[in-house]
Write an enzyme that holds these catalytic residues in place. Structure first.
Site, mmCIF file in Angstrom:
data_model
loop_
_atom_site.group_PDB
_atom_site.id
_atom_site.type_symbol
_atom_site.label_atom_id
_atom_site.label_comp_id
_atom_site.label_asym_id
_atom_site.label_seq_id
_atom_site.Cartn_x
_atom_site.Cartn_y
_atom_site.Cartn_z
ATOM 1 C CD GLU A 128 -38.097 -17.885 16.794
ATOM 2 O OE1 GLU A 128 -39.332 -17.889 16.907
ATOM 3 O OE2 GLU A 128 -37.382 -16.962 17.196
ATOM 4 N N GLY A 268 -35.682 -9.916 10.469
ATOM 5 C CA GLY A 268 -35.372 -8.574 10.930
ATOM 6 C C GLY A 268 -34.402 -8.615 12.090
ATOM 7 C CG MET A 270 -32.930 -14.965 16.910
ATOM 8 S SD MET A 270 -34.641 -15.555 16.879
ATOM 9 C CE MET A 270 -34.702 -16.463 18.413
ATOM 10 C CD GLU A 271 -37.075 -14.123 20.002
ATOM 11 O OE1 GLU A 271 -37.917 -15.012 20.180
ATOM 12 O OE2 GLU A 271 -36.879 -13.580 18.899
ATOM 13 C CG HIS A 304 -40.606 -7.439 18.488
ATOM 14 N ND1 HIS A 304 -41.968 -7.613 18.466
ATOM 15 C CD2 HIS A 304 -40.068 -8.665 18.237
ATOM 16 C CE1 HIS A 304 -42.244 -8.878 18.223
ATOM 17 N NE2 HIS A 304 -41.105 -9.542 18.075
ATOM 18 C CD GLU A 305 -36.370 -9.225 17.802
ATOM 19 O OE1 GLU A 305 -36.329 -10.288 18.451
ATOM 20 O OE2 GLU A 305 -37.102 -9.066 16.814
ATOM 21 C CG HIS A 308 -39.170 -11.675 21.811
ATOM 22 N ND1 HIS A 308 -40.338 -12.400 21.975
ATOM 23 C CD2 HIS A 308 -39.104 -11.366 20.483
ATOM 24 C CE1 HIS A 308 -40.942 -12.518 20.810
ATOM 25 N NE2 HIS A 308 -40.224 -11.907 19.885
ATOM 26 C CD GLU A 327 -42.059 -13.751 17.496
ATOM 27 O OE1 GLU A 327 -42.141 -12.507 17.561
ATOM 28 O OE2 GLU A 327 -40.975 -14.359 17.565
#
Length: 898
Positions: A128, A268, A270-271, A304-305, A308, A327
């Site tokens: 990404e 930080g 990546m999902e 957070h990830e 996603h 996001e």
């Protein structure tokens, strides 16, 4: 929609691809310098597409070694290949066809850390936004979704671990000394979510049983020997999975969920579907090496990830203009998770501090852009606080306007309707409009208009009529490309307080929509009239920061002190303290600019600063010490109260002609005044908040440490003696206390024997731990004053400084540029020249990192004229340099033009 050319990409030009990608089969033969990638793609022409249109595939520095059409070598006259583009002509008009592409790439030489790279013996991908095209020629855009089968072949001894997205199909030996593994992801995904990791790593395992009873294998891979430090990340993952089921009804959908922690990573985390790749600083933690803030960040970023998986993966974005759809929405979800895990009020205060420090600055400068931009040159430069944090705030406003039940119904409809889709902002908003039967077209301006709305507030009370009137006026300032703005729909939570601080209720409200405790400001000017008010009320407005706006509301110190002491909304109490402090600090900065020597941290600085408004300073100090001493309030909130507005907050409030030295002196003087007034209280807190219990990262324990350490800073400031800080350093039994004591020592007494001894001890003690040494570099980079630049240059010669590691560069150069106003903005401009040199060097190996660092100069126009000219000259040096990456050129041109 290609961006690597540096050409402007426009949302208005969006069109779907001419070809539909049905299937992707990838085979990797891994080698440090010559990795072979065979890509088998099955396409068919989209219905209604031009029957003569060629297939155009993106590339980036690729070497093509073979190209087949339906397994037959294609005639060279039918295609054109460059390192950045592959165009294939004369393709079938209707029936499916197969393209097989073989490329050769060099992972070890890939210092950009985009695509497939190899670092510290580990193969890793980051795709990404547009990194997949560095692996193979591909329609590399988020609206091209397909299922993937991946085969990985590698040396078994060097790479016992072979991972990719989805479920594991199996593996076996493959010739002499090699083995292979096969993976299949049944969920269609865009190429940016592809992941591959290979190497030799340790493993932490667990399981999670979903709400439907399926058992999911959970695996976290870290460097050997660091497995115990991944236990908190595993716990956070399991809590995230349970929370997403309970709150959003979202269940995980694969047999396995994996996290890999690597040390060289631009982001930080990546999902990638089923295989999240993390910067190891957001996975590894134990009491000796991680602070409370580290634990909280790990918890939030793991969540957070994982979140996603639904908001980003199962439903992705149609194009990169819709980036906020995954996001901003997912930031909202992780904020809600963290609020439920910890203190909702304290979490909200931290969110707003960050929003104002970063996003408000972005919104008011040359890099301002809407939450959903209309154009861009380089998409990597739009992974911004506007997309993330302001995008989250926009989602939060939808929840405020609709209420919890309708918001949940809208989210449920979104998940049901768009599962498996590449969606748009319009798709998202339409779900809420449908369930609420509400027209949200005006509200959607939040996605399309840049800039932070300014809301001016004035109040009047008619005692005879019992009528309280609130006049509101909103203005959205001009931003680059958007000189004229329309009125926004701004939801403002409010409360009315009596003179005793009790809630006041109105008999009725007129002048516009009011739903419960929310005023809906929808016009340029609007007046709300509250009837049946028996006494003059004090208005508490924008409770919980219900809208990301700047309030211009001149409340006197007595009203603010009342709110700070009695409001039922803890955020508003904290905000009232900030509103008491900022005018004092700003006026002091204006009056003392250039009048007090930079060394003036004692009596001279105190008298110069406090003389600006003694009454306001007294009111602030009284209210602050009252709250900090109130044992009924949670310690974490009291610690937030002690954190006065930052130097960046003061600069933002002043708006122009910024003198960082004057701001620093003004703030330090007020801190010293409060420290002297609360000397006994701070001493009690340092002792009373200490604990003999073993370290725990839970919210309550972290809050006690936060209050103790905040009090320590004031206590040391009052005494003007490093002894207390040195004693705290020596007694610390966890990284939170240790690093805070070190920070106090080196910030206030950098040249003392105690500070130098602590720095030496810290470096020796943690010499083998890169993440902890990042703290050592960062704390020294943040020491204020003109000596900072020389210190930075000396630290760059330290054997521990690695310019190829993004974490280390951010810790030293990033901390200097973003967290040291007096050091970075020194009056002679030398630090600007230094930064320009570093940007140009870093840009050659890692353009993303260079562009991020460059944004540290985005506020140059706000500086006083001498500094501003020197900053502009440094930016011009960058702009005029040859060979700039698109990432850096885009940023520097916008900063100079805006």
């Amino acid at each position: 929609m290609r961006t690597e050319t540096g050409q402007v990409v426009s949302l208005a030009d969006y069109r779907p691809t001419d070809f539909v990608l049905e299937r992707v089969d990838l085979t990797f033969e891994l080698d440090p310098t010559e990795t072979k990638v065979e890509t088998r793609l099955i396409f068919h022409r989209r219905e209604g597409a031009d029957p003569t249109a060629p297939l155009v595939l993106d590339g980036d520095e690729l070497v093509l070694t073979s190209l087949l059409f339906d397994q037959i070598e294609i005639d060279p006259g039918r295609y054109t290949a460059t390192p950045n583009l592959l165009t294939i002509r004369d393709l079938p008009a209707a029936e499916p066809f197969e393209i097989t592409i073989t490329t050769l790439i060099n992972p070890e030489a890939n210092t950009q850390l985009m695509g497939l790279y190899r670092s510290n013996g580990i193969y890793c991908t980051q795709c990404e936004a547009e990194g997949f095209r560095r692996i193979t020629y591909f329609p590399d855009r988020p609206d091209v979704l397909s299922v993937y089968t991946v085969n990985i072949i590698a040396d078994k001894a060097a790479n016992p671990l072979l991972l990719s997205n989805g479920n594991f199909l199996g593996g076996a030996g493959y010739g002499e000394g090699k083995h292979f593994a096969a993976w299949f992801d049944p969920h269609p995904k865009p190429s940016y979510l592809f992941a591959l990791v290979a190497g030799d790593l340790g493993l932490v395992e667990d399981t999670f049983t979903t709400l439907s009873g399926r058992e999911v294998a959970l695996k976290i891979y870290v460097e050997h020997g660091k497995e115990p430090r991944a236990s908190y990340a595993m716990d956070a993952l399991k809590r995230s999975m349970k929370w997403d089921e309970d709150v959003f009804g979202r269940e995980y959908d694969l047999d396995i969920f994996m996290i890999v922690a690597v040390s060289d990573f631009n982001m930080g985390a990546m999902e990638n579907k089923g295989l999240n790749v993390f910067n190891d600083k957001y996975v590894l933690a134990d009491p000796e090496t991680a602070t409370d803030a580290d634990y909280a960040n790990i918890e939030a970023i793991i969540a957070h990830e994982y979140f996603h998986n639904w908001t980003g993966n199962r439903i992705t974005c149609r194009d990169w203009f819709q980036l906020c759809l995954k996001e901003g929405l997912t930031v909202y979800r992780d904020h809600q998770f963290s609020a439920d895990q910890r203190s909702r009020a304290v979490k909200r205060i931290a969110e707003v501090r960050h929003l104002r420090a970063e996003q408000f600055v972005e919104d008011s400068g040359p890099l301002a852009h809407p939450v959903r931009p209309n154009t861009y040159k380089e998409i990597n430069n739009f992974y911004t606080t506007t997309v993330y944090e302001k995008g989250s705030e926009v989602t939060g406003m939808i929840a405020t306007i609709l209420g919890p039940d309708l918001f949940k119904a809208g989210m449920d409809l979104y998940f049901e309707r768009h599962d498996g889709d590449a969606a748009t902002v319009e798709d998202f908003v339409a779900c809420f409009a449908e369930v609420s039967k509400r027209d949200l077209s005006q509200f959607s301006l939040w996605y399309n208009q840049a800039g932070t709305p300014n809301v001016t507030v004035s109040c009047a009370y008619d005692v005879g009529a019992g009528l309280f009137t609130v006049d509101l006026e909103q203005v959205v300032p001009p931003t680059p490309g958007q000189p004229n703005k329309q009125p926004m729909h701004i939801p403002l939570r409010f409360g009315l307080l009596s003179a005793a601080g009790a809630p006041l209720a109105a008999a009725g409200v007129e002048g516009g929509e009011v739903s419960g405790d929310v005023l809906h400001l929808t016009e340029r000017r609007q007046t709300f009239r509250f009837s049946g008010i028996a006494e003059r009320p004090v208005l508490s407005l924008n409770r919980g920061f219900s809208a990301p706006v700047v309030l211009h509301f001149k409340q006197d110190s007595a009203d603010l002190a009342l709110i700070a002491s009695h409001d039922s909304d803890l955020f508003s109490r904290w905000q009232a303290l900030s509103d008491l402090a900022l005018p004092v600090l700003c006026e002091s900065a204006r009056q003392t600019g250039g009048k007090v020597a930079a060394k003036g941290r004692g009596t001279k600085a105190k008298s110069a600063a406090v003389a600006a408004d003694p009454a306001a300073a007294v009111a602030l100090t009284k209210s602050l010490l009252s709250i900090v001493g109130d044992d009924s309030l949670e310690p974490a909130f009291r610690a937030q109260a002690l954190a006065l507005p930052s130097e960046a907050d003061i600069a933002r409030e002043l708006g122009s002609n910024i003198d960082p030295d004057a701001i620093h002196r003004a703030r330090q003087a007020l801190v010293a005044e409060i420290a002297r007034a609360g000397l006994d209280l701070f001493g009690q807190l340092v002792e009373g908040m200490a604990s003999d219990a073993p370290y725990s990262p839970d919210a309550a324990s972290a809050g006690r440490r936060a209050l103790k350490n905040a009090a320590l800073g004031y206590l040391v400031q009052a005494a003007q003696d490093p002894a207390k800080a040195a004693e705290a350093y020596d007694k610390a039994d966890n990284m939170t206390d240790l690093s805070h004591a070190l920070g106090v020592l080196v910030t206030y007494f950098p040249e003392t024997e105690a500070a130098q001894a602590a720095l030496g001890n810290f470096q020796t003690r943690f010499a083998g731990n890169a993440l902890v040494l990042d703290k050592w570099f960062s704390v020294q980079a943040s020491i204020p004053g003109d000596g900072a630049l020389a210190r930075i240059k000396a630290l760059m010669s330290n054997p521990g400084f690695n310019p190829a590691n993004p974490n280390r560069v951010r810790a030293l150069i990033g901390s200097f540029a973003f967290s040291n106003p007096t050091g970075f903005h020194r009056a002679d401009g030398a630090a600007y020249d230094f930064m320009a040199e570093q940007i140009l060097l870093i840009d050659k190996r890692n353009p993303q990192l260079a562009a991020r660092l460059l944004t540290s100069m985005r506020t140059w126009r706000m500086l006083e004229p001498t500094r501003a000219e020197k900053a502009k000259a440094a930016l011009s040096t960058i702009e005029k340099s040859s060979g700039l990456s698109n990432d850096v050129r885009d940023i520097v041109e916008r900063m100079l033009k805006g």
